[in-house]
Design an enzyme around this catalytic site. Sequence first.
Site, PDB file in Angstrom:
ATOM      1  N   ASP A 126      -0.961  -3.802  -3.479  1.00  0.00           N
ATOM      2  CA  ASP A 126      -1.816  -2.650  -3.171  1.00  0.00           C
ATOM      3  C   ASP A 126      -3.285  -2.975  -3.395  1.00  0.00           C
ATOM      4  O   ASP A 126      -3.628  -3.982  -4.017  1.00  0.00           O
ATOM      5  CB  ASP A 126      -1.415  -1.428  -4.009  1.00  0.00           C
ATOM      6  CG  ASP A 126      -1.499  -0.135  -3.196  1.00  0.00           C
ATOM      7  OD1 ASP A 126      -2.480   0.061  -2.450  1.00  0.00           O
ATOM      8  OD2 ASP A 126      -0.564   0.685  -3.312  1.00  0.00           O
ATOM      9  N   GLU A 176       0.811  -1.238   0.000  1.00  0.00           N
ATOM     10  CA  GLU A 176       0.000   0.000   0.000  1.00  0.00           C
ATOM     11  C   GLU A 176       0.830   1.268   0.000  1.00  0.00           C
ATOM     12  O   GLU A 176       0.567   2.202   0.761  1.00  0.00           O
ATOM     13  CB  GLU A 176      -0.977  -0.032   1.193  1.00  0.00           C
ATOM     14  CG  GLU A 176      -1.861  -1.271   1.186  1.00  0.00           C
ATOM     15  CD  GLU A 176      -2.883  -1.306   2.331  1.00  0.00           C
ATOM     16  OE1 GLU A 176      -2.790  -0.489   3.257  1.00  0.00           O
ATOM     17  OE2 GLU A 176      -3.789  -2.166   2.266  1.00  0.00           O
ATOM     18  N   GLU A 207      -5.446 -10.829  -1.819  1.00  0.00           N
ATOM     19  CA  GLU A 207      -6.335 -10.724  -0.648  1.00  0.00           C
ATOM     20  C   GLU A 207      -7.800 -10.755  -1.054  1.00  0.00           C
ATOM     21  O   GLU A 207      -8.630 -10.007  -0.545  1.00  0.00           O
ATOM     22  CB  GLU A 207      -6.034  -9.422   0.127  1.00  0.00           C
ATOM     23  CG  GLU A 207      -4.583  -9.292   0.549  1.00  0.00           C
ATOM     24  CD  GLU A 207      -4.284  -8.040   1.373  1.00  0.00           C
ATOM     25  OE1 GLU A 207      -5.232  -7.402   1.862  1.00  0.00           O
ATOM     26  OE2 GLU A 207      -3.104  -7.721   1.516  1.00  0.00           O
TER      27      GLU A 207
HETATM   28  C1  XIL Z   1      -6.172  -6.868   7.940  1.00  0.00           C
HETATM   29  C2  XIL Z   1      -6.455  -8.069   8.824  1.00  0.00           C
HETATM   30  O1  XIL Z   1      -7.220  -9.021   8.115  1.00  0.00           O
HETATM   31  C3  XIL Z   1      -7.198  -7.613  10.074  1.00  0.00           C
HETATM   32  O2  XIL Z   1      -7.377  -8.702  10.969  1.00  0.00           O
HETATM   33  C4  XIL Z   1      -6.419  -6.493  10.765  1.00  0.00           C
HETATM   34  O3  XIL Z   1      -7.167  -5.996  11.837  1.00  0.00           O
HETATM   35  C5  XIL Z   1      -6.119  -5.362   9.795  1.00  0.00           C
HETATM   36  O4  XIL Z   1      -5.458  -5.891   8.653  1.00  0.00           O
HETATM   37  N1  XIL Z   1      -4.889  -4.976   3.396  1.00  0.00           N
HETATM   38  C6  XIL Z   1      -3.832  -5.729   3.845  1.00  0.00           C
HETATM   39  C7  XIL Z   1      -4.031  -6.658   4.974  1.00  0.00           C
HETATM   40  O5  XIL Z   1      -2.759  -5.705   3.223  1.00  0.00           O
HETATM   41  O6  XIL Z   1      -2.867  -6.814   5.744  1.00  0.00           O
HETATM   42  C8  XIL Z   1      -5.184  -6.251   5.842  1.00  0.00           C
HETATM   43  O7  XIL Z   1      -5.408  -7.260   6.827  1.00  0.00           O
HETATM   44  C9  XIL Z   1      -6.420  -6.024   5.010  1.00  0.00           C
HETATM   45  C10 XIL Z   1      -6.178  -4.903   4.021  1.00  0.00           C
END
Ligand code: XIL
Length: 345
Positions: free
Chosen positions: A190, A136, A254
Site C-alpha cells: 500500500d 492498495e 515503489e
Molecule cells: C503506475 C505505473 O507506473 C504507471 O505507468 C501507470 O500508468 C499507473 O500505475 N502504485 C502502484 C503501481 O501500485 O502499480 C502504480 O504504477 C503506481 C502507484
Amino acid sequence: NIPDLAKKLGSSYALGAAIDQTALDPKDPHSELLTKHFNSITAGNFMKMDAMQPTEGKFVWSEADKLVNFAAANNMQVRGHTLLWHSQVPDWFFTDPNDPSKPATREQLMQRMKTHIQTIVSRYKGKVHTWDVVNEVISDGGGLRNQASGSKWRDIIGDVDGDGDDSDYIELAFRYAREADPDAVLVINDYGIEGSVSKMNDMVKLVEKLLAKGTPIDAIGFQMHVSMYGPDIKQIREAFNRAAALGVHIQVTELDMSIYSGNSEQEKPVTDEMMLEQAYRYRALFDLFKEFDDRGVMDSVTLWGLADDGTWLDDFPVKGRKDAPLLFDRKLKAKPAYWALVDPS
Ligand code: XIL
C-alpha cells in the site's frame, strides 16, 4: 565506469527497479543500467490484471515470460506486481457473464479471483520470488477500500464466513497464492502508510486480524512514493517498527522521491541544489533501510523506475509537470542521489 549500486550498498536485501518492456531488450541502454545496478525486477505495468487476463480465460504470457526469463538469465529476483488491485483491472471481473448489465455474484468473483491468482502463481512457481498479492486495499478515508473509494472487491465478496468481518477477499487471495506456490513471499502492499499514522493504524489492525486467522502474509509492502519534503525519517522508522512488531517483514516496493511538495505546485526547473538536497534525503532513507536490514526484517527495496526519463510522475498527478524522482537522470546519467548511495562521504 561507475560502481555497481547493489554491490556497493552491500545490503542483504534485494535491490530492484520497476521496468517497462524496453529494458528487457539487451540493445536498449536501460537494460545495461538495470543489470549493472539491480538484482531484482518488477513489471511497472505488464503483469497487472488487465495485462495478464484482458478477457476471461485468455491469459497473456508473452511479456511476463520474457521478464521471468530475463531475470533468470541475469541472476535477478522477480517481484510480481500485482495479483489483485482495484485499478488496471478489466471490468469483466465484476460483471455477470450471462448479463453484462448485472454485477458478478460473490461466487463468480471468488472463482475468478482464484483462477486468476492460481493460474499465474503456479505458472511462475519458483520463478517469481515475491508477489504483491493485494495492492492498495486500505482506503485513505479509513477502513477497507470499498465501492465509494473505488474498489468493488470488498463490496461484492464481503463477509463470506459470517463472522462480521469484511476482509475475507484479502484472506482468500493470500490463501490461493500460498496454495499455488508455498515458497513465494506474499506481500500486502500500500501507499502512504509510511507517512499517515491513521492509515498505518488501519494497516496494522488489518494485518493483525488476518494473521490471527492464519492468513499467510509474509511482509508489508511500503510503496514509498515520497517527496523531498516528507515524510520525515522518524515517522517512517516508527511505521517500519510497527510492521516489524507484527512479526512480518518489510519491503520497500515503489520508492521514488518527487521534487514537488504537493499537487498545487507547478512545474519548476531542476537545479543542482535541488538534486543535492535529494541526494541527502536518499542517503538518509537508505541509512534507515540499513537499520532494518541489520535487524533482518528488510526483504527488498525497489525503485519505481530506472531513470527520470521513465518516471510515472511526469504528468501525474499534475498534467504538464515533469518530475525528477529517481537515481539516474533523463540521459541515464548518475545523479547526486546515486553518488550519495555509493559514496556517502
Ligand atoms: C503506475 C505505473 O507506473 C504507471 O505507468 C501507470 O500508468 C499507473 O500505475 N502504485 C502502484 C503501481 O501500485 O502499480 C502504480 O504504477 C503506481 C502507484
